[in-house]
Design an enzyme around this catalytic site. Structure first.
Site, mmCIF file in Angstrom:
data_model
loop_
_atom_site.group_PDB
_atom_site.id
_atom_site.type_symbol
_atom_site.label_atom_id
_atom_site.label_comp_id
_atom_site.label_asym_id
_atom_site.label_seq_id
_atom_site.Cartn_x
_atom_site.Cartn_y
_atom_site.Cartn_z
ATOM 1 N N CYS A 77 0.832 -1.212 0.000
ATOM 2 C CA CYS A 77 0.000 0.000 0.000
ATOM 3 C C CYS A 77 0.865 1.261 0.000
ATOM 4 C CB CYS A 77 -1.004 -0.047 1.148
ATOM 5 S SG CYS A 77 -2.459 0.951 0.793
ATOM 6 N N HIS A 169 -3.454 -4.931 1.537
ATOM 7 C CA HIS A 169 -2.830 -5.202 2.846
ATOM 8 C C HIS A 169 -2.763 -6.715 3.104
ATOM 9 C CE1 HIS A 169 -2.514 -1.168 4.800
ATOM 10 N NE2 HIS A 169 -3.321 -0.873 3.789
ATOM 11 N N GLU A 171 -1.068 -8.357 5.102
ATOM 12 C CA GLU A 171 -0.792 -8.706 6.507
ATOM 13 C C GLU A 171 -2.085 -8.866 7.306
ATOM 14 O OE1 GLU A 171 -0.628 -5.810 5.186
ATOM 15 O OE2 GLU A 171 -1.178 -4.231 6.592
HETATM 16 N N1 GLN Z 1 -3.457 6.450 0.738
HETATM 17 C C1 GLN Z 1 -2.271 6.188 1.490
HETATM 18 C C2 GLN Z 1 -1.097 6.972 0.937
HETATM 19 O O1 GLN Z 1 -1.268 7.749 0.066
HETATM 20 C C3 GLN Z 1 -1.950 4.702 1.502
HETATM 21 C C4 GLN Z 1 -2.985 3.966 2.292
HETATM 22 C C5 GLN Z 1 -2.496 2.731 2.977
HETATM 23 O O2 GLN Z 1 -1.290 2.470 3.111
HETATM 24 N N2 GLN Z 1 -3.430 1.971 3.488
HETATM 25 O O3 GLN Z 1 0.003 6.855 1.379
#
Ligand code: GLN
Length: 188
Positions: A77, A169, A171
């Site tokens: 992410c 995610h 995890e």
């Molecule tokens: N939207 C977040 C970002 O721009 C990432 C979101 C996340 O890691 N769950 O960093």
């Protein structure tokens, strides 16, 4: 050697629990010195603008780039955003480890959080239940990149044979298959 998990913010403990399930030792990485003992590194989700500031503040940028020269890095992410070559937000200074362009706000103004079933190219088993939380969108990939899973026509799990990144995610939940894939990259 243990796997490092960047522990500046975000849900790094969940990644460590997942590694534990795979009988892999892990250590939290907060300082450049921590990287010396690691066989690979996970950059967890969180907020990529904050991660950028914290990496700079901890003087971790150059050591991370050096580490990634011969060790695998797995970004999830916000971690994926940090691995990109180009990001559509000036406040993020990505590390450029994977040949991809990323849009932080690729889902538009809508806050996209959901669980979706993914087919993993390396696993014949049941679909992977992937949790997306304000997920980024991979808007382009270079020739060095292989797509391991897509959501619709969007790549959501990619590798170049050394590094790994996903927009969801892995995890969260019980399914260890994506972390297991990272384990294999560390064995190469
Ligand atoms: N939207 C977040 C970002 O721009 C990432 C979101 C996340 O890691 N769950 O960093």
């Amino acid at each position: 050697m243990p796997v490092g998990v960047l522990a500046l913010q975000g849900d790094f403990e969940k990644h460590r629990q997942m590694l534990q399930r795979l009988d892999m030792e892990s250590i939290p990485v907060r300082y450049p010195d921590n990287l010396k003992d690691c066989s690979g590194l996970i950059i967890p989700g969180g907020e990529s603008t904050t991660l950028t500031k914290q990496i700079n503040y901890a003087n971790l940028r150059a050591p991370l780039l050096e580490f990634a020269d011969d060790k695998p890095v797995f970004g999830t992410c916000a971690g994926l955003i940090m691995l990109a070559e180009t990001v559509d937000d000036d406040r993020v200074a990505p590390l450029g480890l994977l040949d991809m362009t990323v849009s932080r706000n690729g889902w538009g103004r809508q806050v996209h959080s959901s669980t979706e079933e993914l087919k993993l190219s390396f696993s014949a088993g049941t679909p992977f239940q992937a949790v997306f939380i304000r997920a980024p969108v991979v808007t382009g990939t270079g020739p060095s990149v292989t797509i391991l899973a897509s959501y619709g026509d969007q790549p959501v799990l990619i590798t170049d044979g050394r590094h790994l990144a996903c927009t969801f995610h892995p995890e969260l939940g019980e399914d260890c298959r994506v972390h297991e894939y990272f384990k294999r990259l560390m064995d190469v």
